[in-house]
Design a protein around this motif. Structure first.
Motif, PDB file in Angstrom:
ATOM      1  N   VAL A  38     -39.252 -57.048 -66.031  1.00 36.90           N
ATOM      2  CA  VAL A  38     -40.568 -57.636 -65.714  1.00 36.90           C
ATOM      3  C   VAL A  38     -41.466 -56.693 -64.916  1.00 36.90           C
ATOM      4  O   VAL A  38     -42.606 -57.032 -64.610  1.00 36.90           O
ATOM      5  CB  VAL A  38     -40.422 -58.986 -64.960  1.00 36.90           C
ATOM      6  N   LYS A  39     -40.978 -55.500 -64.599  1.00 34.52           N
ATOM      7  CA  LYS A  39     -41.774 -54.574 -63.777  1.00 34.52           C
ATOM      8  C   LYS A  39     -43.098 -54.193 -64.445  1.00 34.52           C
ATOM      9  O   LYS A  39     -44.101 -53.982 -63.771  1.00 34.52           O
ATOM     10  CB  LYS A  39     -40.967 -53.309 -63.452  1.00 34.52           C
ATOM     11  N   LEU A  70     -29.868 -56.891 -58.565  1.00 33.73           N
ATOM     12  CA  LEU A  70     -31.282 -57.276 -58.449  1.00 33.73           C
ATOM     13  C   LEU A  70     -32.189 -56.264 -59.153  1.00 33.73           C
ATOM     14  O   LEU A  70     -33.161 -56.643 -59.815  1.00 33.73           O
ATOM     15  CB  LEU A  70     -31.672 -57.437 -56.977  1.00 33.73           C
ATOM     16  N   LYS A  71     -31.849 -54.997 -59.033  1.00 35.21           N
ATOM     17  CA  LYS A  71     -32.632 -53.943 -59.718  1.00 35.21           C
ATOM     18  C   LYS A  71     -32.668 -54.204 -61.226  1.00 35.21           C
ATOM     19  O   LYS A  71     -33.715 -54.125 -61.866  1.00 35.21           O
ATOM     20  CB  LYS A  71     -32.003 -52.577 -59.420  1.00 35.21           C
ATOM     21  N   ASN A  72     -31.500 -54.546 -61.790  1.00 34.97           N
ATOM     22  CA  ASN A  72     -31.404 -54.804 -63.232  1.00 34.97           C
ATOM     23  C   ASN A  72     -32.146 -56.079 -63.638  1.00 34.97           C
ATOM     24  O   ASN A  72     -32.691 -56.162 -64.736  1.00 34.97           O
ATOM     25  CB  ASN A  72     -29.933 -54.885 -63.658  1.00 34.97           C
ATOM     26  N   GLY A 101     -33.059 -51.953 -55.238  1.00 34.44           N
ATOM     27  CA  GLY A 101     -34.030 -52.197 -56.301  1.00 34.44           C
ATOM     28  C   GLY A 101     -35.463 -51.866 -55.914  1.00 34.44           C
ATOM     29  O   GLY A 101     -36.357 -51.885 -56.763  1.00 34.44           O
ATOM     30  N   ALA A 102     -35.693 -51.562 -54.629  1.00 34.27           N
ATOM     31  CA  ALA A 102     -37.067 -51.356 -54.143  1.00 34.27           C
ATOM     32  C   ALA A 102     -37.482 -49.890 -54.206  1.00 34.27           C
ATOM     33  O   ALA A 102     -36.644 -48.987 -54.174  1.00 34.27           O
ATOM     34  CB  ALA A 102     -37.190 -51.867 -52.714  1.00 34.27           C
ATOM     35  N   MET A 156     -28.747 -63.836 -60.538  1.00 33.40           N
ATOM     36  CA  MET A 156     -27.742 -62.926 -59.979  1.00 33.40           C
ATOM     37  C   MET A 156     -26.319 -63.287 -60.399  1.00 33.40           C
ATOM     38  O   MET A 156     -25.483 -62.414 -60.600  1.00 33.40           O
ATOM     39  CB  MET A 156     -27.839 -62.891 -58.450  1.00 33.40           C
ATOM     40  N   VAL A 157     -26.042 -64.574 -60.545  1.00 34.18           N
ATOM     41  CA  VAL A 157     -24.664 -65.016 -60.808  1.00 34.18           C
ATOM     42  C   VAL A 157     -24.473 -65.496 -62.248  1.00 34.18           C
ATOM     43  O   VAL A 157     -23.455 -65.222 -62.869  1.00 34.18           O
ATOM     44  CB  VAL A 157     -24.249 -66.118 -59.796  1.00 34.18           C
ATOM     45  N   ASN A 158     -25.470 -66.210 -62.778  1.00 36.38           N
ATOM     46  CA  ASN A 158     -25.328 -66.794 -64.118  1.00 36.38           C
ATOM     47  C   ASN A 158     -26.055 -66.001 -65.213  1.00 36.38           C
ATOM     48  O   ASN A 158     -26.169 -66.469 -66.346  1.00 36.38           O
ATOM     49  CB  ASN A 158     -25.843 -68.242 -64.122  1.00 36.38           C
TER      50      ASN A 158
END
Length: 267
Positions: A115-116, A108-110, A140-141, A64-66
């Motif tokens: 991997v979906k 989070l969605k991105n 994202g859900a 999320m951050v890095n």
């Protein structure tokens, strides 16, 4: 393509993490490839499937951050078909660090998008709050499971969560649906439990899962040995409840037929 299901309730102690771990494990046992995403800084889902936090070098925080790729962070659990994106206490600071991100609700969605295709289900364990990371999970859900404890204050706070879901539906994720409201910590000997279940069913009707999660000592003990309950005691009431819930989710999404067809094709 994976069906992404968040497990959310801003009220603590309702069996949210227990539900995320055991639904994910039950789906994996039923031979559906499942990714458990621990989006709670307490990291209870991470330890609950057998990982030592001291040995984890990268977590959801790094994604999320890095900008770490999800594939670089995913860990394989001891359960076939069950993988994990672990959490870390650092995730507490992620909301502040993400505050100036453009499209910060979509992070989070991105992360999950690449991997979906590798999974049948992605289960997200949300933190007990309605902060930015929970909003990320809802954005994202495809659906959300709402665990509700069978107690007097069960409906308190549920309205706030449903309002948040409505806001996310209207502004960020129009396809988000409520997979179901799950009654947890049920004790059939108590009149109050039965009253709460009746009340919730009366209010929300078809939104409430048929499956009810009973109070069960084995469910409480399993996280202390780092195992989902189905590995700890496959015959206990908790294991049976969560397997039934997994089957109910599959039926709701017409996925039992798909797996049967796949097996026929393999023969």
């Amino acid at each position: 393509m994976a069906r992404v299901i968040g497990v959310a309730n801003q009220k603590g102690g309702v069996g949210k993490t227990t539900t995320a771990i055991n639904v994910a494990a039950s789906l994996a046992v039923l031979e559906y490839k499942t990714l458990l995403v621990d989006a709670d800084p307490q990291a209870n889902s991470t330890t609950g499937v057998g990982f030592d936090l001291h040995n984890i070098t990268q977590s959801l925080y790094d994604c999320m951050v890095n900008e770490a790729a999800a594939r670089d962070v995913i860990l394989k659990s001891d359960i076939p078909n069950l993988d994990l994106i672990p959490s870390h206490i650092d995730l507490v600071g992620a909301e502040i660090e993400m505050i100036n991100y453009p499209n910060r609700e979509m992070v989070l969605k991105n992360i999950l998008e690449p991997v979906k295709g590798d999974y049948d289900f992605i289960i997200i364990d949300c933190s007990p709050s309605l902060g930015l990371i929970t909003v990320n999970a809802l954005t994202g859900a495809d659906a959300v499971i709402v665990p509700v404890q069978c107690e007097f204050f069960a409906l308190e706070g549920l309205g706030k969560l449903l309002n948040t879901i409505k806001i996310v539906q209207s502004r960020l994720n129009t396809s988000l649906v409520i997979e179901g409201i799950l009654m947890t910590m049920y004790d059939g000997r108590l009149r109050l439990c039965n009253q709460v279940v009746s009340e919730v069913r009366r209010h929300f009707e078809d939104l409430v899962f048929d499956t009810i999660i009973h109070r069960n000592a084995k469910l409480s003990e399993a996280p202390s040995v780092g195992k989902p309950v189905i590995l700890y005691d496959a015959k206990c009431k908790g294991s049976v409840n969560y397997l039934n819930l997994a089957k109910e989710i599959l039926q709701k999404n017409d996925m039992t037929k798909i797996r049967q067809e796949e097996r026929i094709m393999e023969l």
